[in-house]
Design an enzyme around this catalytic site. Sequence first.
Site, PDB file in Angstrom:
ATOM      1  N   CYS A 124       0.952  -1.166  -0.020  1.00  7.25           N
ATOM      2  CA  CYS A 124      -0.017   0.149   0.396  1.00  7.25           C
ATOM      3  C   CYS A 124       0.801   1.013  -0.120  1.00  7.25           C
ATOM      4  O   CYS A 124       1.730   1.425   0.822  1.00  7.25           O
ATOM      5  CB  CYS A 124      -0.741   0.244   0.934  1.00  7.25           C
ATOM      6  SG  CYS A 124      -1.739   1.282   1.141  1.00  7.25           S
ATOM      7  N   CYS A 156       0.565   4.835   6.039  1.00  2.00           N
ATOM      8  CA  CYS A 156      -0.195   4.708   8.231  1.00  2.00           C
ATOM      9  C   CYS A 156       0.355   4.500   9.041  1.00  2.00           C
ATOM     10  O   CYS A 156       1.160   3.472   8.469  1.00  2.00           O
ATOM     11  CB  CYS A 156      -1.186   4.508   7.707  1.00  2.00           C
ATOM     12  SG  CYS A 156      -2.128   5.132   6.565  1.00  2.00           S
ATOM     13  N   CYS A 200       0.157   0.217  10.372  1.00  5.23           N
ATOM     14  CA  CYS A 200      -0.104  -0.447   9.314  1.00  5.23           C
ATOM     15  C   CYS A 200       1.128  -2.008   8.580  1.00  5.23           C
ATOM     16  O   CYS A 200       2.452  -0.935   8.314  1.00  5.23           O
ATOM     17  CB  CYS A 200      -1.114   0.208   8.234  1.00  5.23           C
ATOM     18  SG  CYS A 200      -1.579  -1.673   6.611  1.00  5.23           S
ATOM     19  N   CYS A 237     -16.392 -10.582   5.058  1.00  6.03           N
ATOM     20  CA  CYS A 237     -15.377  -8.494   5.632  1.00  6.03           C
ATOM     21  C   CYS A 237     -14.494  -9.289   4.659  1.00  6.03           C
ATOM     22  O   CYS A 237     -13.513  -9.673   5.005  1.00  6.03           O
ATOM     23  CB  CYS A 237     -15.659  -8.044   6.889  1.00  6.03           C
ATOM     24  SG  CYS A 237     -16.966  -7.425   7.554  1.00  6.03           S
ATOM     25  N   CYS A 257     -19.188  -7.155   3.366  1.00  8.01           N
ATOM     26  CA  CYS A 257     -18.951  -5.562   4.144  1.00  8.01           C
ATOM     27  C   CYS A 257     -17.334  -5.624   3.053  1.00  8.01           C
ATOM     28  O   CYS A 257     -16.211  -6.275   2.976  1.00  8.01           O
ATOM     29  CB  CYS A 257     -18.568  -5.468   5.073  1.00  8.01           C
ATOM     30  SG  CYS A 257     -17.723  -3.765   6.352  1.00  8.01           S
ATOM     31  N   CYS A 275     -19.301   1.248   8.017  1.00  7.51           N
ATOM     32  CA  CYS A 275     -18.659   0.738   8.694  1.00  7.51           C
ATOM     33  C   CYS A 275     -17.287   2.248   9.192  1.00  7.51           C
ATOM     34  O   CYS A 275     -16.731   2.031   8.096  1.00  7.51           O
ATOM     35  CB  CYS A 275     -18.174  -0.635   8.726  1.00  7.51           C
ATOM     36  SG  CYS A 275     -17.613  -1.344   9.623  1.00  7.51           S
ATOM     37  N   ARG A 297     -18.071  -3.577  17.121  1.00 11.94           N
ATOM     38  CA  ARG A 297     -18.058  -4.678  17.688  1.00 11.94           C
ATOM     39  C   ARG A 297     -16.111  -4.791  18.006  1.00 11.94           C
ATOM     40  O   ARG A 297     -15.064  -3.530  17.739  1.00 11.94           O
ATOM     41  CB  ARG A 297     -17.228  -4.649  15.900  1.00 11.94           C
ATOM     42  CG  ARG A 297     -16.446  -6.030  15.519  1.00 11.94           C
ATOM     43  CD  ARG A 297     -16.225  -6.317  13.977  1.00 11.94           C
ATOM     44  NE  ARG A 297     -16.895  -6.489  13.807  1.00 11.94           N
ATOM     45  CZ  ARG A 297     -17.827  -5.784  12.013  1.00 11.94           C
ATOM     46  NH1 ARG A 297     -17.098  -4.762  11.979  1.00 11.94           N
ATOM     47  NH2 ARG A 297     -18.453  -6.782  11.534  1.00 11.94           N
TER      48      ARG A 297
END
Length: 357
Positions: A68, A72, A75, A112, A143, A203, A276
């Site tokens: 990616c 971040c 991550c 998901c 999701c 979400c 969650r």
Amino acid sequence: MSASVTPDRSSLPETSDVRTDWTQAEAEAIYALPLPDLLHRAQSVHRSRFDPTVVETASLLSVKTGGCPEDCGYCSQSAHHKTGVKATKLMAVERVLEEAQRAKAGGATRFCMGAAWRSPKDRDMDRVCAMIEGVRALGMETCITLGMLTGSQVERLREAGLDYYNHNIDTSREYYPEIATTRTIDDRLETLALVRSGGIKVCSGGIVGMGETMTDRIAMLVILATLERHPESVPINMWNEVRGTPVMEKSRPLEPIAFVRLVALARILMPESVVRLSAGRHAMSDELQALCFLAGANSIFTGDVLLTTGNPERNKDFALLKKLGMRAAEAPVHAGTGPDQKYRSQPSPPLSATGAL
């Protein structure tokens, strides 16, 4: 703020109505309530909307891992960090559907899918939409998280029948620049607005334990609770240690009761959202998870892996629910199944059937 200061309980609103005008001061005062008062309030709100003995079980699959371009700091999949995660291509639809079938057989009602992209390329959308259509055909909620979207991509996802789009805001507006520099929190909020306007459920939650303050954690929830419409699903992630990420240098373990308070606050601020317990649950004791359920959490991920990090074994999850006299939902969980609604005509199994002591 300090949780050691007891607020004036008479000055706090008792309503469980859905509000989108919460203030930081109100949220901090609720968070700082004596724990018995806070849990009572959260459980009362929870019971007004949901069956308190039922927990949604969802499954999460990384359909495109690593590489990616975002930076971040938490991550494992960022190309900026040396975490040992190798980049892969987007999975074949058939393989994703095989995993979804296994998840359904294991008791999951929502499937998901996550792809490590800044944003999807239009050429990938055909395969992504085929995944969504295939999972829906299995009778599961869908999701997906793909990063930032365009309006036309949102429309394609809606036409494919996508139920939820996940896009976490991660942390407070003030702390966000400490976590990522390749996008802003407003970029994330813009994607959420596009998803909402496109008719797809939202979400969105955050990650705690990344070195932020308690004020930041509360502010993150206030952002979500003051959106024009609350997210239907709010994941609260406890950051998993990932060597090679910048957050490793600034992370601080979250004290368990502080985490319970945060879950309770999320339930009170967003009464109709499914809350969650997401990443980090493998490091939580049974007792901590039980307190979180009491505080209003009513969804968990099952399966041994969450994208690239650990998660409790599915059998362990179901054993815990059985020990607590609770059960996994047999159908998707939505607000409107509390004791005053459907739950009244759907009583819990006898204690002997649940294994309660």
